[in-house]
Design an enzyme around this catalytic site. Structure first.
Site, PDB file in Angstrom:
ATOM      1  N   TRP A   1      -9.050  -2.885   4.861  1.00  0.00           N
ATOM      2  CA  TRP A   1      -8.259  -2.077   3.850  1.00  0.00           C
ATOM      3  C   TRP A   1      -7.661  -2.712   3.027  1.00  0.00           C
ATOM      4  O   TRP A   1      -7.155  -2.360   1.633  1.00  0.00           O
ATOM      5  CB  TRP A   1      -7.070  -1.398   4.798  1.00  0.00           C
ATOM      6  CG  TRP A   1      -6.252  -0.432   3.918  1.00  0.00           C
ATOM      7  CD1 TRP A   1      -6.677   0.964   3.753  1.00  0.00           C
ATOM      8  CD2 TRP A   1      -5.276  -0.589   3.548  1.00  0.00           C
ATOM      9  NE1 TRP A   1      -5.719   1.304   2.808  1.00  0.00           N
ATOM     10  CE2 TRP A   1      -4.729   0.305   2.578  1.00  0.00           C
ATOM     11  CE3 TRP A   1      -4.368  -1.549   3.519  1.00  0.00           C
ATOM     12  CZ2 TRP A   1      -3.619   0.514   2.022  1.00  0.00           C
ATOM     13  CZ3 TRP A   1      -3.339  -1.704   2.703  1.00  0.00           C
ATOM     14  CH2 TRP A   1      -2.792  -0.730   1.963  1.00  0.00           C
ATOM     15  N   ASP A   2      -7.603  -4.269   3.120  1.00  0.00           N
ATOM     16  CA  ASP A   2      -6.994  -4.986   1.951  1.00  0.00           C
ATOM     17  C   ASP A   2      -7.763  -6.091   1.601  1.00  0.00           C
ATOM     18  O   ASP A   2      -7.181  -7.221   1.570  1.00  0.00           O
ATOM     19  CB  ASP A   2      -5.583  -5.398   2.443  1.00  0.00           C
ATOM     20  CG  ASP A   2      -4.629  -5.870   1.190  1.00  0.00           C
ATOM     21  OD1 ASP A   2      -5.145  -5.657   0.160  1.00  0.00           O
ATOM     22  OD2 ASP A   2      -3.408  -6.599   1.555  1.00  0.00           O
ATOM     23  N   LEU A   3      -9.099  -6.054   1.576  1.00  0.00           N
ATOM     24  CA  LEU A   3      -9.821  -7.320   1.347  1.00  0.00           C
ATOM     25  C   LEU A   3     -10.109  -7.783  -0.110  1.00  0.00           C
ATOM     26  O   LEU A   3     -10.920  -7.154  -0.738  1.00  0.00           O
ATOM     27  CB  LEU A   3     -11.150  -7.157   2.089  1.00  0.00           C
ATOM     28  CG  LEU A   3     -11.901  -8.458   2.047  1.00  0.00           C
ATOM     29  CD1 LEU A   3     -10.856  -9.425   2.771  1.00  0.00           C
ATOM     30  CD2 LEU A   3     -13.186  -8.301   2.885  1.00  0.00           C
TER      31      LEU A   3
ATOM     32  N   ASN B   1      -7.301 -12.935   0.188  1.00  0.00           N
ATOM     33  CA  ASN B   1      -7.385 -12.694   1.910  1.00  0.00           C
ATOM     34  C   ASN B   1      -8.735 -13.147   2.266  1.00  0.00           C
ATOM     35  O   ASN B   1      -9.052 -12.766   3.580  1.00  0.00           O
ATOM     36  CB  ASN B   1      -7.193 -11.105   2.112  1.00  0.00           C
ATOM     37  CG  ASN B   1      -5.742 -10.816   2.400  1.00  0.00           C
ATOM     38  OD1 ASN B   1      -4.707 -11.618   2.346  1.00  0.00           O
ATOM     39  ND2 ASN B   1      -5.407  -9.728   2.141  1.00  0.00           N
TER      40      ASN B   1
END
Length: 295
Positions: A196-198, A202
């Protein structure tokens, strides 16, 4: 003893108010508790993100390096331990211990001084990210994970009221177009395990693999919903379609469905911005949405 950076205190107070203050006040006791429970000794100064404190440690039993990650538990990070256990180190940081009640994690130690964003060639970095996304999304989401279908339905319910907060008529129409695209695919939200937040920051350098993913905010859904962070991070107007095409190819996605899910992600971010009092949308995301709609 651990040190708690002022920046983490400020972000917790800003975003979480009294709950953030209580979390910060609890950190020394929590660090002591888990150091004793998991047999750890502090091995360096603390690191932090916006929401978590990361303490370099060593395991007393074998001297192995690790990090203790402590965070304020919420609906986005509640599934982090379960996701990391499912991936079992395949493309992601390896989970060593997990306390579900507090969201506290013991993780293998990576090179926190070297992010994928440090690669000078953004196209090379995008290729690395696409390969990692393909590996992560090959896994089915475990039971109990947040579901993309629920998020999509909530977005559609919120849109009519929230969109009126935007001053620009063109941006209001843009979110309506994103909503229409989302409706076309929302009936089949998917069941893959998503990060979801790649984005590039990250992903960290590591010893056992060149690059490994950190900080998932996991949910179950269609991998097409994963693409926007890599289009938005290190934003380059000339690379939007190139990056989109590369990622859809590497992940084996239907391009039209991936386009619709990416527009749904722009809708999600736009709703957040409007709810937080912003009267205009992020310019780079507006460009991305209009570029995909034009195609």
């Amino acid at each position: 003893m651990i040190d708690i950076p002022d920046e983490l205190v400020a972000s917790q107070v800003r975003f979480n108010g009294e709950a953030g203050r209580a979390f910060v006040a609890e950190l020394p006791r929590r660090a002591e508790e888990f150091a004793e429970r998991w047999g750890l000794r502090v091995a360096g100064p603390s690191l932090h993100g916006v929401a978590s404190l990361v303490v370099p440690v060593e395991r007393a039993v074998d001297g192995a390096p690790a990090v203790l990650k402590m965070q304020l538990l919420d609906e986005e990070n509640a599934g982090e331990g379960s996701a990391l256990r499912t991936w079992a180190g395949d493309g992601a940081v390896r989970l060593l211990e997990h306390d579900p009640a507090t969201g506290t994690l013991l993780l293998e130690r990576l090179d926190h001084g070297r992010h994928l964003s440090a690669l000078a060639d953004s196209r090379e970095a995008t290729g690395v990210l696409a390969g990692l996304l393909a590996r992560l999304s090959s896994a089915a989401a475990p039971e109990g994970m947040r579901r993309l279908g629920d998020l999509a339905a909530a977005m559609q319910r919120r849109l009519p009221e929230v969109v009126e907060e935007l001053a620009d008529e063109g941006e209001r129409r843009l979110l309506a177009d994103c909503s229409a695209a989302l409706r076309e695919v929302a009936g089949e939200p998917g069941d893959r395990l998503l990060h979801w937040d790649l984005h590039f920051d990250n992903v960290l350098a590591a010893e056992r693999e060149p690059w490994l993913v950190i900080d998932p905010k996991p949910l179950a859904g269609d991998p097409g919903f994963e693409l926007l962070p890599a289009l938005w991070n290190r934003f380059d107007p000339g690379e939007v379609l190139w990056r989109f095409d590369l990622m859809t190819e590497v992940l084996g996605l239907d391009r039209e469905r991936a386009r619709a899910w990416t527009l749904g992600r722009v809708l999600q971010n736009g709703l957040w911005e409007a709810e937080e009092g912003e009267d205009e949308l992020d310019g780079s995301q507006v460009f991305i949405a209009r570029t995909l709609l034009a195609r």
